[in-house]
Design a protein around this motif. Structure first.
Motif, PDB file in Angstrom:
ATOM      1  N   ASP A   4       0.822  -1.210   0.000  1.00  0.00           N
ATOM      2  CA  ASP A   4       0.000   0.000   0.000  1.00  0.00           C
ATOM      3  C   ASP A   4       0.854   1.256   0.000  1.00  0.00           C
ATOM      4  N   GLU A   5       1.975   1.192   0.657  1.00  0.00           N
ATOM      5  CA  GLU A   5       2.859   2.352   0.742  1.00  0.00           C
ATOM      6  C   GLU A   5       4.306   1.870   0.705  1.00  0.00           C
ATOM      7  N   SER A  44       7.945   8.669  -4.852  1.00  0.00           N
ATOM      8  CA  SER A  44       7.107   9.641  -4.136  1.00  0.00           C
ATOM      9  C   SER A  44       6.042  10.240  -5.055  1.00  0.00           C
ATOM     10  N   GLU A  47       3.365   7.688  -5.722  1.00  0.00           N
ATOM     11  CA  GLU A  47       2.491   7.527  -4.556  1.00  0.00           C
ATOM     12  C   GLU A  47       1.321   8.522  -4.612  1.00  0.00           C
ATOM     13  N   LYS A  48       1.539   9.684  -5.213  1.00  0.00           N
ATOM     14  CA  LYS A  48       0.488  10.703  -5.312  1.00  0.00           C
ATOM     15  C   LYS A  48      -0.672  10.227  -6.178  1.00  0.00           C
ATOM     16  N   LYS A  50      -2.169   7.537  -5.981  1.00  0.00           N
ATOM     17  CA  LYS A  50      -3.141   6.843  -5.133  1.00  0.00           C
ATOM     18  C   LYS A  50      -4.226   7.781  -4.612  1.00  0.00           C
ATOM     19  N   GLU A  51      -3.961   9.069  -4.630  1.00  0.00           N
ATOM     20  CA  GLU A  51      -4.908  10.056  -4.123  1.00  0.00           C
ATOM     21  C   GLU A  51      -5.999  10.411  -5.138  1.00  0.00           C
ATOM     22  N   LEU A  52      -5.828   9.987  -6.387  1.00  0.00           N
ATOM     23  CA  LEU A  52      -6.800  10.319  -7.420  1.00  0.00           C
ATOM     24  C   LEU A  52      -8.100   9.543  -7.222  1.00  0.00           C
ATOM     25  N   ASP A  53      -9.217  10.228  -7.414  1.00  0.00           N
ATOM     26  CA  ASP A  53     -10.526   9.581  -7.347  1.00  0.00           C
ATOM     27  C   ASP A  53     -10.850   9.032  -8.731  1.00  0.00           C
TER      28      ASP A  53
END
Length: 69
Positions: A4-5, A44, A47-48, A50-53
């Motif tokens: 996940d991270e 990094s 990883e951003k 993952k924030e997309l809807d």
């Protein structure tokens, strides 16, 4: 399985050199720190994503199985 991270602190010079060796890439001692920094920055940025809807995005079938079209 993808974690996940990803902990970018694990991208030490030794870790990057080992990855380079395993993948057959030649990296000089002078390049290792720069490659480690760039790799960490890349992860990094990824990883951003993952924030997309993406809930409204429908999957696209690129290679349909026989009989599905």
């Amino acid at each position: 399985m993808v974690p996940d991270e990803i902990d970018t602190s694990t991208f030490t010079d030794e870790y990057v050199q080992e990855l380079a060796n395993l993948s057959g890439i030649s990296i000089t001692d002078d390049e290792i720190s720069e490659v480690a920094n760039r790799f960490s920055s890349l992860i990094s940025e990824l990883e951003k994503l993952k924030e997309l809807d993406l809930s409204d995005i429908k999957p696209v079938v690129i290679f349909p199985e026989d009989g599905l079209l």
